[in-house]
Design a protein around this motif. Structure first.
Motif, PDB file in Angstrom:
ATOM      1  N   LEU A   1      -7.187   4.466   6.851  1.00 58.65           N
ATOM      2  CA  LEU A   1      -7.468   5.221   5.630  1.00 58.65           C
ATOM      3  C   LEU A   1      -6.148   5.732   5.066  1.00 58.65           C
ATOM      4  O   LEU A   1      -5.471   6.541   5.687  1.00 58.65           O
ATOM      5  CB  LEU A   1      -8.390   6.411   5.943  1.00 58.65           C
ATOM      6  CG  LEU A   1      -9.696   6.090   6.675  1.00 58.65           C
ATOM      7  CD1 LEU A   1     -10.417   7.379   7.065  1.00 58.65           C
ATOM      8  CD2 LEU A   1     -10.591   5.232   5.790  1.00 58.65           C
ATOM      9  N   ASP A   2      -5.797   5.248   3.880  1.00 58.44           N
ATOM     10  CA  ASP A   2      -4.524   5.659   3.276  1.00 58.44           C
ATOM     11  C   ASP A   2      -4.786   6.784   2.275  1.00 58.44           C
ATOM     12  O   ASP A   2      -5.355   6.543   1.211  1.00 58.44           O
ATOM     13  CB  ASP A   2      -3.874   4.453   2.593  1.00 58.44           C
ATOM     14  CG  ASP A   2      -2.401   4.709   2.245  1.00 58.44           C
ATOM     15  OD1 ASP A   2      -1.906   5.823   2.511  1.00 58.44           O
ATOM     16  OD2 ASP A   2      -1.762   3.781   1.693  1.00 58.44           O
ATOM     17  N   GLU A   3      -4.387   7.979   2.626  1.00 59.44           N
ATOM     18  CA  GLU A   3      -4.621   9.180   1.810  1.00 59.44           C
ATOM     19  C   GLU A   3      -6.067   9.250   1.314  1.00 59.44           C
ATOM     20  O   GLU A   3      -6.324   9.272   0.114  1.00 59.44           O
ATOM     21  CB  GLU A   3      -3.636   9.235   0.628  1.00 59.44           C
ATOM     22  CG  GLU A   3      -2.205   9.296   1.119  1.00 59.44           C
ATOM     23  CD  GLU A   3      -1.232   9.804   0.062  1.00 59.44           C
ATOM     24  OE1 GLU A   3      -1.668  10.518  -0.855  1.00 59.44           O
ATOM     25  OE2 GLU A   3      -0.037   9.494   0.175  1.00 59.44           O
ATOM     26  N   PRO A   4      -7.009   9.317   2.276  1.00 59.21           N
ATOM     27  CA  PRO A   4      -8.421   9.207   1.884  1.00 59.21           C
ATOM     28  C   PRO A   4      -8.923  10.373   1.036  1.00 59.21           C
ATOM     29  O   PRO A   4      -9.901  10.208   0.328  1.00 59.21           O
ATOM     30  CB  PRO A   4      -9.153   9.162   3.223  1.00 59.21           C
ATOM     31  CG  PRO A   4      -8.232   9.811   4.189  1.00 59.21           C
ATOM     32  CD  PRO A   4      -6.850   9.463   3.727  1.00 59.21           C
TER      33      PRO A   4
ATOM     34  N   GLY B   1      -7.660   1.598   1.027  1.00 55.79           N
ATOM     35  CA  GLY B   1      -6.281   1.778   0.573  1.00 55.79           C
ATOM     36  C   GLY B   1      -6.115   3.054  -0.239  1.00 55.79           C
ATOM     37  O   GLY B   1      -7.063   3.786  -0.495  1.00 55.79           O
ATOM     38  N   GLN B   2      -4.870   3.288  -0.637  1.00 54.77           N
ATOM     39  CA  GLN B   2      -4.560   4.516  -1.364  1.00 54.77           C
ATOM     40  C   GLN B   2      -5.302   4.566  -2.704  1.00 54.77           C
ATOM     41  O   GLN B   2      -5.674   5.632  -3.166  1.00 54.77           O
ATOM     42  CB  GLN B   2      -3.048   4.608  -1.584  1.00 54.77           C
ATOM     43  CG  GLN B   2      -2.619   5.916  -2.210  1.00 54.77           C
ATOM     44  CD  GLN B   2      -1.119   6.149  -2.070  1.00 54.77           C
ATOM     45  OE1 GLN B   2      -0.404   5.353  -1.471  1.00 54.77           O
ATOM     46  NE2 GLN B   2      -0.648   7.244  -2.620  1.00 54.77           N
ATOM     47  N   TYR B   3      -5.488   3.396  -3.332  1.00 53.11           N
ATOM     48  CA  TYR B   3      -6.229   3.341  -4.586  1.00 53.11           C
ATOM     49  C   TYR B   3      -7.478   2.509  -4.363  1.00 53.11           C
ATOM     50  O   TYR B   3      -7.403   1.434  -3.776  1.00 53.11           O
ATOM     51  CB  TYR B   3      -5.349   2.741  -5.685  1.00 53.11           C
ATOM     52  CG  TYR B   3      -4.049   3.477  -5.819  1.00 53.11           C
ATOM     53  CD1 TYR B   3      -4.011   4.726  -6.438  1.00 53.11           C
ATOM     54  CD2 TYR B   3      -2.875   2.979  -5.259  1.00 53.11           C
ATOM     55  CE1 TYR B   3      -2.833   5.445  -6.516  1.00 53.11           C
ATOM     56  CE2 TYR B   3      -1.690   3.695  -5.332  1.00 53.11           C
ATOM     57  CZ  TYR B   3      -1.674   4.922  -5.964  1.00 53.11           C
ATOM     58  OH  TYR B   3      -0.516   5.645  -6.031  1.00 53.11           O
TER      59      TYR B   3
ATOM     60  N   LYS C   1       4.333   5.617   4.356  1.00 50.79           N
ATOM     61  CA  LYS C   1       2.968   5.616   4.893  1.00 50.79           C
ATOM     62  C   LYS C   1       2.196   4.379   4.474  1.00 50.79           C
ATOM     63  O   LYS C   1       1.616   3.675   5.301  1.00 50.79           O
ATOM     64  CB  LYS C   1       2.207   6.872   4.422  1.00 50.79           C
ATOM     65  CG  LYS C   1       2.873   8.189   4.791  1.00 50.79           C
ATOM     66  CD  LYS C   1       2.026   9.370   4.330  1.00 50.79           C
ATOM     67  CE  LYS C   1       1.854   9.482   2.826  1.00 50.79           C
ATOM     68  NZ  LYS C   1       3.093   9.773   2.089  1.00 50.79           N
ATOM     69  N   THR C   2       2.185   4.117   3.166  1.00 48.82           N
ATOM     70  CA  THR C   2       1.422   2.971   2.668  1.00 48.82           C
ATOM     71  C   THR C   2       1.990   1.667   3.198  1.00 48.82           C
ATOM     72  O   THR C   2       1.242   0.757   3.596  1.00 48.82           O
ATOM     73  CB  THR C   2       1.408   2.963   1.130  1.00 48.82           C
ATOM     74  OG1 THR C   2       0.738   4.145   0.678  1.00 48.82           O
ATOM     75  CG2 THR C   2       0.691   1.746   0.582  1.00 48.82           C
ATOM     76  N   THR C   3       3.298   1.576   3.252  1.00 47.00           N
ATOM     77  CA  THR C   3       3.920   0.366   3.784  1.00 47.00           C
ATOM     78  C   THR C   3       3.472   0.141   5.224  1.00 47.00           C
ATOM     79  O   THR C   3       3.127  -0.980   5.607  1.00 47.00           O
ATOM     80  CB  THR C   3       5.456   0.481   3.708  1.00 47.00           C
ATOM     81  OG1 THR C   3       5.819   0.808   2.365  1.00 47.00           O
ATOM     82  CG2 THR C   3       6.116  -0.823   4.110  1.00 47.00           C
TER      83      THR C   3
END
Ligand SMILES: Nc1ncnc2c1ncn2[C@@H]1O[C@H](COP(=O)(O)OP(=O)(O)OP(=O)(O)O)[C@@H](O)[C@H]1O
Ligand SMILES: [Mg+2]
Lengths: 338, 255
Positions: A178-181, A102-104, A62-64
């Motif tokens: 939105l990565d794992e918002p 991002g995720q973080y 997902k993040t990639t």
């Protein structure tokens, strides 16, 4: 934060691309890190003004995918177009059309919330006054006004995520990533974030979000792509997907593990597929949610079986995987490690 | 181009805003240099023989200013390592900003802090009895040389900050790489007093050339080619370090 996003009208930007063109289109995307094929041939399209949910377990890619789509990473093969722009050739132009959380959370802890947003605004090309005003506006929308002039290092995890999301919205982007918002948000903040996304979509923003939660994808996404080990293993509307995965899960824990045969027989008529037993626990997918608990209690009672626990729950990512791949998420990870 | 300048200024401003909020960094650019001057003058001053100088202070100050300015770039190494670690580089790279602005803005901020350090060091020096033997033009020429030299080293530190994985590593690698060079030079003791192997190193060391140039500009030492040599060295260091840092940034940031 639940207040509707004001004055956001990215709709007009889409007119620059032909209106029939997808807001995001990805084809044949491949990205490897050494031996790991993080993306192994991904294809999808997102219609302007809709939400695509990328659903997948840890390490699915997902993040990639988000990093490739937002020009942070270059794919080994395949093509990416966002807002009608090519991710490699028109990278800078593309960046002016997107927002990324991002995720973080990526906030400068030594700057205040307001300084963070002002900096981002100016780097989008706004004048200082304009960037400051936009920063204030967003701090209000995200319930951060009281903390506006405090260094972000004093923020809680949830506040940082909200600030990060606000930073993604500074330029009123046409396409939002939105990565794992909602990972790490408390239930209330999670609901607030959902409302924010819905408000953005209502004014025409296209959203791609990743999540590990089926209920989140179900609630927000117009379409869902389930990814596993770098591949899209299923795609469709939440309803289509749920139809494939089936309805509510009923889990019965018997007082006496030896009675599972009898329980399976008693419950069989509630489901299209035969119930499965694991020790004293019986699992089945119920045909109808309404009255399922009462029905089960009645059937088990008539069969003279004593029940220790009874639970009706909605299908989870685990269930999706179990159905689509025939193995559970945990097993996938074990295989990968091997 | 105007985009690059605008974005560089935004990033530089951001880095300058942060500085006063990190007490440890603030100490590093204020109290620490002053402490070094005082320690050298009063602890070693009596023991070090500096032919041609009546007072060790006049010999030392140009040297210690050069050493401090070379380390001014430490803020860049720490800052970039932190930005990589905390995901801020991702945030920057997702914005439509001029790519080199992250590095250009970071190093530009060092020019401001270096100027501040020069003022602190000179004030300390003048209070304890350092005296110029120079015209105003020479004094300002010395300040300019210091800023140019410091800027070149900021790019060396940028490269270090991007090569290592954490601010802590940036700290120790930067220290190990640059600290010995500042000592095997004419900064603190006359080169002639060193063992001959070290003399060879010291004579080709850019620090020696730069310190000699500063002494020529500020305390009337014989200049030779030192001043031009010092500007040339700074240009070479910049010309090598900056492209390497930019290339490293491109690669490191797209991991
Ligand atoms: N920079 C990298 N170097 C090496 N391997 C990487 C890198 N980034 C990702 N990977 C690998 O690629 C695969 C996909 O990772 P990715 O971060 O895209 O997964 P994800 O779906 O976002 O997972 P999560 O839910 O844990 O965030 C994983 O096996 C991961 O270890
Ligand atoms: Mg991820």
């Amino acid at each position: 934060m639940a207040t509707p996003i004001t004055a956001s009208d990215p709709g007009h930007r889409e007119s620059r691309a032909a209106s029939s063109e997808p807001a995001i289109s990805v084809s044949g995307l491949v990205k490897s890190f050494g031996d790991v094929r993080a993306l192994d041939g991904i294809d999808f399209e997102v219609t302007p003004g809709t939400v695509l949910g990328l659903l997948g377990p840890n390490g699915a890619g997902k993040t990639t995918a988000v990093r490739v789509l937002t020009t942070l990473l270059r794919a080994d093969a395949g093509s990416v177009r966002v807002a009608g722009l090519d991710a490699v050739r028109d990278a800078t132009e593309l960046r002016s059309q997107i927002g990324l959380a991002g995720q973080y959370a990526a906030v400068d802890e030594n700057l205040t919330g307001h300084e963070n947003l002002t900096m981002v605004g100016r780097l989008y090309g706004m004048r200082r006054r304009e960037a400051k005003a936009r920063g204030r506006e967003l701090l209000g929308e995200f319930d951060l006004l009281e903390a506006a002039d405090r260094p972000a290092s004093t923020y809680s995890g949830g506040m940082r995520r909200r600030l990060d999301l606000a930073a993604a919205l500074v330029a009123k982007p046409a396409v939002l990533f939105l990565d794992e918002p909602t990972t790490g948000l408390d239930p209330r903040s999670r609901l607030d974030l959902w409302a924010t996304v819905e408000a953005l979509v209502a004014v025409g923003t296209t959203v791609l979000l990743t999540t590990q939660y089926l209920d989140e994808a179900d609630r927000l996404a117009d379409r869902i792509a389930v990814i596993d080990r770098g591949r899209v293993i299923a795609a469709g509307s939440p309803d289509e997907l749920k139809a494939r995965v089936g309805g509510e899960r009923l889990e019965v824990t018997l007082a006496d593990g030896g009675a599972s045969e009898a329980a399976i027989a008693a419950l069989a008529q509630m489901s299209d597929e035969p119930p499965v037993a694991a020790g004293a626990t019986i699992r089945l997918t119920v045909r109808r949610r309404g009255g399922a608990l009462m029905d089960a209690v009645k059937r088990l009672g008539e069969a003279g079986l004593e029940v220790e626990d009874l639970e009706l729950r909605r299908p989870t990512l685990d269930d999706v995987f179990l159905t689509l791949t025939g193995h559970a998420v945990e097993e996938v990870e074990k295989e990968q490690d091997a | 181009m105007s985009r690059l300048i605008n974005d560089t200024l935004v990033v530089a401003e951001r880095n300058l805003i942060r500085l006063p909020r990190s007490p440890d960094l603030l100490l590093a650019v204020t109290v620490q240099p002053v402490m070094f001057v005082l320690l050298f003058v009063y602890v070693f001053g009596g023991a070090i023989n500096t032919p041609g100088y009546d007072d060790y202070k006049d010999f030392l100050l140009p040297g210690i200013v050069v050493q401090n300015i070379a380390f001014g770039g430490f803020l860049t190494a720490l800052g970039l390592a932190e930005d990589m670690n905390k995901g801020l580089v991702d945030r920057f790279r997702s914005l439509p900003m001029a790519r080199p602005a992250v590095l250009a803005g970071r190093t530009a901020a060092d020019i401001v802090t270096n100027l501040f350090s020069i003022i602190v060091l000179l004030t300390t020096g003048l209070i304890i009895g350092f005296s110029f033997d120079a015209s105003v033009v020479e004094i300002l020429g010395g300040v300019l040389l210091l800023l140019v030299f410091g800027y070149a080293f900021s790019w060396v530190f940028a490269l270090i900050g991007l090569l290592v994985s954490s601010p802590e590593a940036a700290n120790s690698v930067g220290f190990i790489a640059v600290f010995p060079l500042t000592f095997i030079s004419s900064a603190f003791v006359p080169v002639e007093s060193m063992p001959s192997a070290l003399q060879t190193v010291a004579e080709v060391n850019p620090f020696t050339v730069t310190v000699d140039a500063m002494r020529a500009l500020w305390v009337g030492a014989p200049a030779g080619d030192a001043v031009w040599g010092a500007f040339a060295w700074s240009s070479v260091i910049f010309a090598v370090a900056a492209p390497l840092a930019v290339a490293r940034y491109r690669r490191a940031a797209s991991r």
